[in-house]
Design a protein around this motif. Structure first.
Motif, PDB file in Angstrom:
ATOM      1  N   ARG A  90       6.120  -9.650  -1.896  1.00  0.00           N
ATOM      2  CA  ARG A  90       5.136 -10.701  -2.172  1.00  0.00           C
ATOM      3  C   ARG A  90       5.752 -11.816  -3.021  1.00  0.00           C
ATOM      4  O   ARG A  90       5.455 -13.003  -2.818  1.00  0.00           O
ATOM      5  CB  ARG A  90       3.928 -10.093  -2.888  1.00  0.00           C
ATOM      6  N   SER A  95       3.173 -13.074   3.123  1.00  0.00           N
ATOM      7  CA  SER A  95       1.714 -12.984   3.072  1.00  0.00           C
ATOM      8  C   SER A  95       1.256 -11.591   3.486  1.00  0.00           C
ATOM      9  O   SER A  95       2.057 -10.732   3.906  1.00  0.00           O
ATOM     10  CB  SER A  95       1.096 -14.036   3.989  1.00  0.00           C
ATOM     11  N   GLN A  96      -0.065 -11.376   3.410  1.00  0.00           N
ATOM     12  CA  GLN A  96      -0.629 -10.085   3.803  1.00  0.00           C
ATOM     13  C   GLN A  96      -0.353  -9.793   5.280  1.00  0.00           C
ATOM     14  O   GLN A  96       0.029  -8.679   5.642  1.00  0.00           O
ATOM     15  CB  GLN A  96      -2.137 -10.078   3.551  1.00  0.00           C
ATOM     16  N   SER A 100       1.862  -6.948   7.284  1.00  0.00           N
ATOM     17  CA  SER A 100       1.137  -6.053   8.190  1.00  0.00           C
ATOM     18  C   SER A 100       1.791  -5.947   9.564  1.00  0.00           C
ATOM     19  O   SER A 100       1.395  -5.084  10.351  1.00  0.00           O
ATOM     20  CB  SER A 100      -0.307  -6.532   8.354  1.00  0.00           C
ATOM     21  N   LEU A 309      -2.996  -2.554   0.998  1.00  0.00           N
ATOM     22  CA  LEU A 309      -2.489  -3.887   0.670  1.00  0.00           C
ATOM     23  C   LEU A 309      -3.414  -4.704  -0.227  1.00  0.00           C
ATOM     24  O   LEU A 309      -2.966  -5.669  -0.834  1.00  0.00           O
ATOM     25  CB  LEU A 309      -2.234  -4.693   1.956  1.00  0.00           C
ATOM     26  N   THR A 310      -4.692  -4.369  -0.260  1.00  0.00           N
ATOM     27  CA  THR A 310      -5.626  -5.164  -1.047  1.00  0.00           C
ATOM     28  C   THR A 310      -5.802  -4.554  -2.430  1.00  0.00           C
ATOM     29  O   THR A 310      -5.456  -3.397  -2.673  1.00  0.00           O
ATOM     30  CB  THR A 310      -6.985  -5.238  -0.336  1.00  0.00           C
ATOM     31  N   VAL A 368      -8.546  -7.516   4.864  1.00  0.00           N
ATOM     32  CA  VAL A 368      -7.138  -7.826   4.600  1.00  0.00           C
ATOM     33  C   VAL A 368      -6.948  -9.333   4.439  1.00  0.00           C
ATOM     34  O   VAL A 368      -6.139  -9.795   3.616  1.00  0.00           O
ATOM     35  CB  VAL A 368      -6.252  -7.284   5.735  1.00  0.00           C
TER      36      VAL A 368
END
Length: 412
Positions: A90, A95-96, A100, A309-310, A368
């Motif tokens: 990060r 990014s998320q 992913s 991830l969150t 997400v």
């Protein structure tokens, strides 16, 4: 593919292979225990046992693969977070959705494998499995007979043997034959032996008695409505033969169950079979489940991403996230069973099958992405320090200037 994606995807693939094979082997071991008695006590060969039980593996993989995809994605990303690797990624600007991508690639692979299993391999293997069961019941009926046990050969023939010698000779035999509706037959014999013939297995009985209950019509001239009477006939014999293959001959024309049928047969059953509407509704629900079940691999993978991830970084927050993800997926699995049973009984509820397969993935993807559209609280403004509380701006500047002057004098 970037190096970071290859690094994460390699870990996911290796873990998915190990976990899926291990869990499938465990399920296969537990399910095959019910067939081990055929090898130990009834003389079935080990090759037949392995071939029979291995035919159950494709259906195991089709059920297990979405679950193992979730497990692998969740634990791999929790481990990456615990090792601070996600923090570094990060900080590098990923990014998320960029993080992913390996899990989404893995979920897509699992979905394709599940489609191949559900639409092609599972119907073939299940048909072969049912064929083996039929052969064991008919051509290997001698294997099914065990001493001291009432063995059911088919649905309407029961055989009991008090003792069985090593050469296969049976002693103290009782046979109850109810294949002729309304006229059951009971046979008692001192000894007997089972032989295999091209028409199927037969048991030869020696020195016994054959008893049959016959229904006798009322004599002519009886008043209307006179019920028929029953009469017991008994016949002694020195040798008699009973055909065991006839016990399950009616199953040669049996309707195949839903797992044996192809997708086209589920949605368009042959009218010549004259299936009841209940079975037709059940087959259609099975067809929709075959098409929608592989999509749960993507939904479960998205749930794993939403959980791992969150949220903020925590030093020891992995156990709580794992528990939350597992509870969510267990609830979705239980809900899927309930929805499948309801849809089989009420065709109007079939859209719930698709909703159950797709909706969790959409909700997890929305989470997400940061839950857009949800109002958020404005961040709190920093409060002034306690040393200057209630001090005018000019006084505060003077104090700061005085401190800087004292510091400069000290340095001089």
């Amino acid at each position: 593919m970037p190096r970071i994606d290859r690094y994460i995807l390699r870990q996911l693939l290796v873990s998915l292979f190990a976990v899926t094979v291990g869990l499938a082997a465990l399920v296969w071991l537990t399910q095959s225990l019910r067939f081990i008695e055929l090898v130990l006590d009834r003389g079935l060969s080990l090759a037949v046992f392995v071939e029979l039980t291995s035919l159950m593996l494709p259906s195991f993989f089709a059920v297990i693969l979405p679950i193992t995809t979730f497990v692998v994605a969740l634990f791999c990303y929790i481990r990456l977070a615990a090792d601070r690797e996600l923090v570094v990624m990060r900080a590098a600007g990923l990014s998320q959705w960029r993080l992913s991508r390996p899990v989404l690639a893995l979920a897509l692979l699992s979905t394709l494998l599940c489609y191949g299993l559900n639409l092609w391999l599972v119907p073939i293997s299940h048909t072969a499995f049912r064929t083996w069961q039929y052969e064991i019941r008919n051509q290997m009926a001698a294997i099914l007979l065990q001493e001291g046990v009432f063995s059911s050969v088919g649905g309407d023939l029961t055989v009991y043997a008090r003792r069985r010698d090593r050469d296969g000779t049976l002693h103290g035999i009782l046979v109850h034959d109810a294949r002729d509706r309304g006229n059951p037959v009971t046979i008692l014999a001192e000894a007997g032996r089972i032989a295999s013939t091209p028409q199927g297995p037969r048991v030869t009985l020696i020195n016994g008695v054959r008893q049959q209950v016959e229904r006798v019509a009322p004599p002519a001239g009886s008043p209307p409505g006179t019920p028929a009477t029953s009469r017991l006939s008994s016949l002694s014999f020195a040798e008699n033969t009973v055909d065991l293959a006839r016990a399950t001959r009616s199953e040669e024309t049996r309707n195949r169950d839903s797992r044996e049928r192809s997708l086209d047969e589920l949605f368009n059953p042959d009218p010549a079979e004259r299936l009841p509407q209940r079975d037709i509704d059940k087959y259609r629900a099975e067809g929709h489940q075959r098409l929608s079940a592989p999509l749960t691999a993507i939904s479960f993978a998205m749930v794993a991403l939403a959980v791992s991830l969150t949220g903020g970084f925590r030093r020891h927050g992995g156990a709580l996230r794992i528990a939350a993800g597992v509870l969510i997926v267990v609830g979705l699995l239980a809900l899927g069973l309930a929805v499948g049973n309801l849809a089989a009984k009420r065709p109007t509820l079939i859209p719930l099958i698709w909703l159950h397969a797709i909706a969790p993935g959409l909700v997890a993807a929305w989470w997400v992405a940061g839950a857009p559209g949800v109002p958020r609280r404005a961040p709190r403004r920093p409060q002034p320090s306690a040393g200057f509380a209630g001090t005018a701006p000019g006084a505060e500047s003077a104090v700061q200037g005085g401190r800087s002057g004292v510091t400069a004098m000290g340095r001089a």
